[in-house]
Design a protein around this motif. Structure first.
Motif, mmCIF file in Angstrom:
data_model
loop_
_atom_site.group_PDB
_atom_site.id
_atom_site.type_symbol
_atom_site.label_atom_id
_atom_site.label_comp_id
_atom_site.label_asym_id
_atom_site.label_seq_id
_atom_site.Cartn_x
_atom_site.Cartn_y
_atom_site.Cartn_z
ATOM 1 N N PHE A 122 -5.375 -6.516 -11.342
ATOM 2 C CA PHE A 122 -5.635 -7.880 -11.810
ATOM 3 C C PHE A 122 -7.103 -8.245 -11.704
ATOM 4 O O PHE A 122 -7.606 -9.091 -12.440
ATOM 5 C CB PHE A 122 -4.824 -8.884 -10.986
ATOM 6 N N ASN A 123 -7.815 -7.632 -10.747
ATOM 7 C CA ASN A 123 -9.204 -8.010 -10.478
ATOM 8 C C ASN A 123 -10.195 -6.904 -10.828
ATOM 9 O O ASN A 123 -11.278 -6.832 -10.256
ATOM 10 C CB ASN A 123 -9.348 -8.434 -9.014
ATOM 11 N N HIS A 124 -9.792 -6.032 -11.754
ATOM 12 C CA HIS A 124 -10.702 -5.038 -12.335
ATOM 13 C C HIS A 124 -11.372 -4.154 -11.281
ATOM 14 O O HIS A 124 -12.574 -3.898 -11.328
ATOM 15 C CB HIS A 124 -11.761 -5.735 -13.193
ATOM 16 N N GLY A 125 -10.570 -3.708 -10.307
ATOM 17 C CA GLY A 125 -11.080 -2.769 -9.307
ATOM 18 C C GLY A 125 -11.845 -3.401 -8.176
ATOM 19 O O GLY A 125 -12.488 -2.696 -7.397
ATOM 20 N N LYS A 126 -11.763 -4.721 -8.032
ATOM 21 C CA LYS A 126 -12.495 -5.400 -6.960
ATOM 22 C C LYS A 126 -11.530 -5.882 -5.884
ATOM 23 O O LYS A 126 -10.407 -6.285 -6.176
ATOM 24 C CB LYS A 126 -13.271 -6.595 -7.524
ATOM 25 N N LEU A 127 -11.998 -5.839 -4.637
ATOM 26 C CA LEU A 127 -11.222 -6.326 -3.508
ATOM 27 C C LEU A 127 -12.058 -7.292 -2.679
ATOM 28 O O LEU A 127 -13.281 -7.173 -2.640
ATOM 29 C CB LEU A 127 -10.781 -5.160 -2.612
ATOM 30 N N PRO A 128 -11.402 -8.231 -1.991
ATOM 31 C CA PRO A 128 -12.156 -9.105 -1.076
ATOM 32 C C PRO A 128 -12.759 -8.280 0.058
ATOM 33 O O PRO A 128 -12.303 -7.174 0.365
ATOM 34 C CB PRO A 128 -11.074 -10.056 -0.540
ATOM 35 N N ALA A 129 -13.781 -8.827 0.694
ATOM 36 C CA ALA A 129 -14.378 -8.149 1.851
ATOM 37 C C ALA A 129 -13.362 -8.080 2.980
ATOM 38 O O ALA A 129 -12.475 -8.925 3.090
ATOM 39 C CB ALA A 129 -15.624 -8.902 2.302
ATOM 40 N N ASN A 130 -13.500 -7.055 3.835
ATOM 41 C CA ASN A 130 -12.611 -6.887 4.988
ATOM 42 C C ASN A 130 -11.145 -6.813 4.571
ATOM 43 O O ASN A 130 -10.300 -7.592 5.029
ATOM 44 C CB ASN A 130 -12.806 -8.010 6.005
ATOM 45 N N THR A 131 -10.842 -5.884 3.689
ATOM 46 C CA THR A 131 -9.471 -5.692 3.235
ATOM 47 C C THR A 131 -8.804 -4.584 4.041
ATOM 48 O O THR A 131 -9.407 -3.550 4.314
ATOM 49 C CB THR A 131 -9.430 -5.347 1.740
ATOM 50 N N TYR A 132 -7.534 -4.823 4.397
ATOM 51 C CA TYR A 132 -6.766 -3.858 5.177
ATOM 52 C C TYR A 132 -5.544 -3.408 4.383
ATOM 53 O O TYR A 132 -5.077 -4.106 3.473
ATOM 54 C CB TYR A 132 -6.302 -4.481 6.497
ATOM 55 N N LEU A 133 -5.017 -2.258 4.765
ATOM 56 C CA LEU A 133 -3.824 -1.708 4.127
ATOM 57 C C LEU A 133 -2.822 -1.333 5.202
ATOM 58 O O LEU A 133 -3.185 -0.768 6.243
ATOM 59 C CB LEU A 133 -4.192 -0.467 3.308
ATOM 60 N N THR A 134 -1.555 -1.647 4.967
ATOM 61 C CA THR A 134 -0.509 -1.243 5.904
ATOM 62 C C THR A 134 0.634 -0.566 5.167
ATOM 63 O O THR A 134 0.922 -0.902 4.012
ATOM 64 C CB THR A 134 0.036 -2.451 6.693
ATOM 65 N N ASN A 135 1.259 0.378 5.830
ATOM 66 C CA ASN A 135 2.490 0.985 5.322
ATOM 67 C C ASN A 135 3.678 0.532 6.154
ATOM 68 O O ASN A 135 4.762 1.108 6.081
ATOM 69 C CB ASN A 135 2.390 2.511 5.314
ATOM 70 N N GLY A 136 3.463 -0.513 6.962
ATOM 71 C CA GLY A 136 4.494 -1.019 7.840
ATOM 72 C C GLY A 136 4.465 -0.358 9.208
ATOM 73 O O GLY A 136 4.885 -0.953 10.200
#
Length: 224
Positions: free
Chosen positions: A134-148
């Motif tokens: 949705f944001n053309h390859g951009k992410l907010p600063a300090n982004t985290y990812l979880t798999n649970g």
């Protein structure tokens, strides 16, 4: 001379008003996507947004059992704000995460709940994919990812350029990106001509690499 200057400024102002601004109502209201994984097994992914909320329901049919991942949250403009994520195996919750402004509570359901305070956004694998598209390859600063089960701080998104792939017998252009998740890479590809939906997702889980590749589906009820 002054008249020409004012006329020029007026033209710029009008053009700015005419520039389309991406809003939630401009994004797909509903999609049903069919993927296949690296072993040719079917994977379905449904995205629905309504009244400022969204849900992503992904199901992977493995040989001996099914995996289901449900992500839900709110959506404003083109920003997804996850509230919950559940990873289920054969119909039973396996791992989950709950998000709030103070951080994330996560972990396997068979273990004690863990809490991590973060200053930024936390996404699951699939919500991250839609957010990137949705944001053309951009992410907010300090982004985290979880798999649970774990939470990873992500490095900057790396563009891997344009390419082409076949979707339902049709050659389409795709944009490719990768992100470092700890020692692993998560890779995504999106199709600009299909509302920037994810067309390929590659990730690692328990040392095994999974690649999901789009084969067809529907966007707002229209088959592509």
């Amino acid at each position: 001379m002054k008249l020409k200057v004012w006329a020029g400024l007026l033209l710029v102002w009008v053009n700015l008003l005419l520039i389309p601004i991406a809003q939630a109502e401009d994004l797909p209201q509903q999609t049903q996507l069919q993927f296949v994984d690296s072993n040719g097994l079917p994977v379905s992914m449904d995205f629905v947004q309504k009244d400022g909320h969204y849900q992503i329901n992904t199901q992977i049919d493995l040989i001996f059992y099914k995996m289901q991942f449900i992500s839900s949250g709110t959506i404003k403009s083109t920003i997804l704000k996850p509230l919950s994520y559940t990873d289920s195996r054969s119909g039973k919750p396996y791992a989950q995460a709950r998000f709030s402004g103070e951080g994330v509570d996560y972990g396997k359901v068979s273990e004690a709940v863990k809490h991590m305070s973060v200053k930024g956004s936390v996404y699951d694998m699939f919500a991250l994919g839609w957010q990137l598209g949705f944001n053309h390859g951009k992410l907010p600063a300090n982004t985290y990812l979880t798999n649970g089960k774990k939470v990873y701080q992500l490095n900057a998104v790396q563009s891997r350029g344009m390419a082409q792939m076949m979707v339902n017998g049709r050659q389409i252009d795709i944009r490719q990106f990768s992100i470092s998740r700890g020692d692993d890479l998560v890779e995504y590809a999106f199709a600009p001509q299909l509302d920037n939906i994810p067309v390929r997702i590659s990730y690692m889980d328990n040392g095994k690499v999974y690649t999901l590749q789009l084969k067809g589906g529907q966007i707002n009820g229209k088959v592509f």
